[in-house]
Design an enzyme around this catalytic site. Structure first.
Site, PDB file in Angstrom:
ATOM      1  N   CYS A  45       0.845  -1.207   0.000  1.00 42.44           N
ATOM      2  CA  CYS A  45       0.000   0.000   0.000  1.00 42.44           C
ATOM      3  C   CYS A  45       0.881   1.258   0.000  1.00 42.44           C
ATOM      4  O   CYS A  45       1.543   1.558   0.994  1.00 42.44           O
ATOM      5  CB  CYS A  45      -0.913  -0.015   1.224  1.00 42.44           C
ATOM      6  SG  CYS A  45      -1.743   1.547   1.568  1.00 42.44           S
ATOM      7  N   CYS A  48       0.080   4.033   2.601  1.00 40.28           N
ATOM      8  CA  CYS A  48       0.402   3.597   3.961  1.00 40.28           C
ATOM      9  C   CYS A  48       1.821   3.994   4.350  1.00 40.28           C
ATOM     10  O   CYS A  48       2.113   4.262   5.517  1.00 40.28           O
ATOM     11  CB  CYS A  48       0.260   2.075   4.077  1.00 40.28           C
ATOM     12  SG  CYS A  48      -1.410   1.443   3.826  1.00 40.28           S
TER      13      CYS A  48
END
Length: 304
Positions: A45, A48
């Site tokens: 991700c 993230c």
């Protein structure tokens, strides 16, 4: 010890990697006493990788008022399913074992800091910023009560925690003014960090310093009053009288004399009366009756 982005390694007790096996202990049980922010992330991700370090920085700055758990959803699919995590990054805050706040996606640092502050408040705590603001209020009370030395020490201690706290910086300048140490006050003011050099708090301190400097050169009130009484159009005498009156604690009287100069000749001495009025207004609190009434009267003259 440093982490991969060059930041100090997180306190192991404040920020933990949490698995399904430890979620109950490190989130549900831990949140009974202190709120726990849970960052649901995954190695693949992209957002993230930005959000995680920002959250860690905000939690670390809170100095124990809140904790953080990092949950890799690839390795904790059961927990992610139970909490209906549909996209990442997703952030939840737990307190007393229950989710109390949260958000999805990457957000600006300011929103992260606001989120952390809300979570701390939900847990009945206060953030370091709130604690510092309370300390500033206490120092302001000391200054108002005449304990300028104690106030200066308190303001200085606050600045050790947050060098860019404009309220504490302006307070430290004003404390040295109250101590009659104008040279030190000016040195502190000139050394203000660029981030806060144009803040209202420092503008007010600068105005107070200018007025304090003027006070050291004012003549005797009686002589200045006599000069104005002898010639009501002696604007220089009236300006000097206004400065002396302000130095003696009569702000209202000083403003009235300056307004008189402005009414008689607003352009006299390159607008000196108006400039002096603004210096006084800047030095006073915005809700001070002298400033409020003076601004209103000046505006009525300007726009008449």
């Amino acid at each position: 010890m440093m982490d991969i982005i060059g930041q100090p390694a997180a306190d192991a007790d404040l920020i933990k990697d949490v698995s399904e096996a430890t979620f109950m202990q490190d989130v549900v049980e831990a949140s009974q006493d202190t709120p726990v922010i849970v960052d649901f992330w995954a190695p693949w991700c992209g957002p993230c990788k930005t959000l995680g370090p920002q959250l860690e920085a905000a939690v670390t700055a809170a100095k124990g008022a809140v904790k953080m758990a990092k949950v890799n959803v690839d390795e904790a699919q059961m927990i992610a399913g139970q909490l209906q995590i549909q996209s990442i990054p997703t952030v939840y805050a737990f307190y007393k074992g229950q989710p109390v706040d949260g958000f999805q996606g990457a957000v600006p640092q300011s929103e992260i800091e606001d989120f952390v502050a809300r979570v701390i408040k939900a847990g009945g705590g206060t953030s370091p910023a709130e604690d510092l603001n309370s300390a500033v209020e206490a120092a302001e009370e000391m200054l108002a009560e005449g304990a300028a030395d104690d106030a200066a020490q308190t303001f200085a201690a606050i600045l050790e925690e947050d060098p860019n706290h404009a309220g504490a910086y302006g307070g430290l300048v004003r404390a040295h003014i109250a101590l009659d140490d104008l040279e030190q006050a000016e040195g502190i003011l000139n050394g203000a960090p660029a981030e806060i050099s144009s803040s209202p708090e420092l503008d007010a301190a600068a105005a107070q310093l200018e007025l304090a400097k003027q006070a050291t050169n004012t003549g005797p009130l009686a002589e200045l009053e006599a000069a104005v009484a002898a010639d009501e159009n002696d604007h220089q005498a009236r300006l000097d009288l206004a400065q002396a009156m302000y130095a003696a604690g009569d702000g209202e009287g000083a403003v009235e004399h300056l307004l008189t100069i402005f009414r008689k000749d607003r352009e006299w001495n390159d607008g000196a009366a108006k400039a002096q009025l603004f210096t006084i207004f800047e030095a006073l609190k915005p809700d001070d009756p002298v400033a409020l009434n003076g601004r209103r009267k000046l505006s009525s003259m300007i726009f008449a």
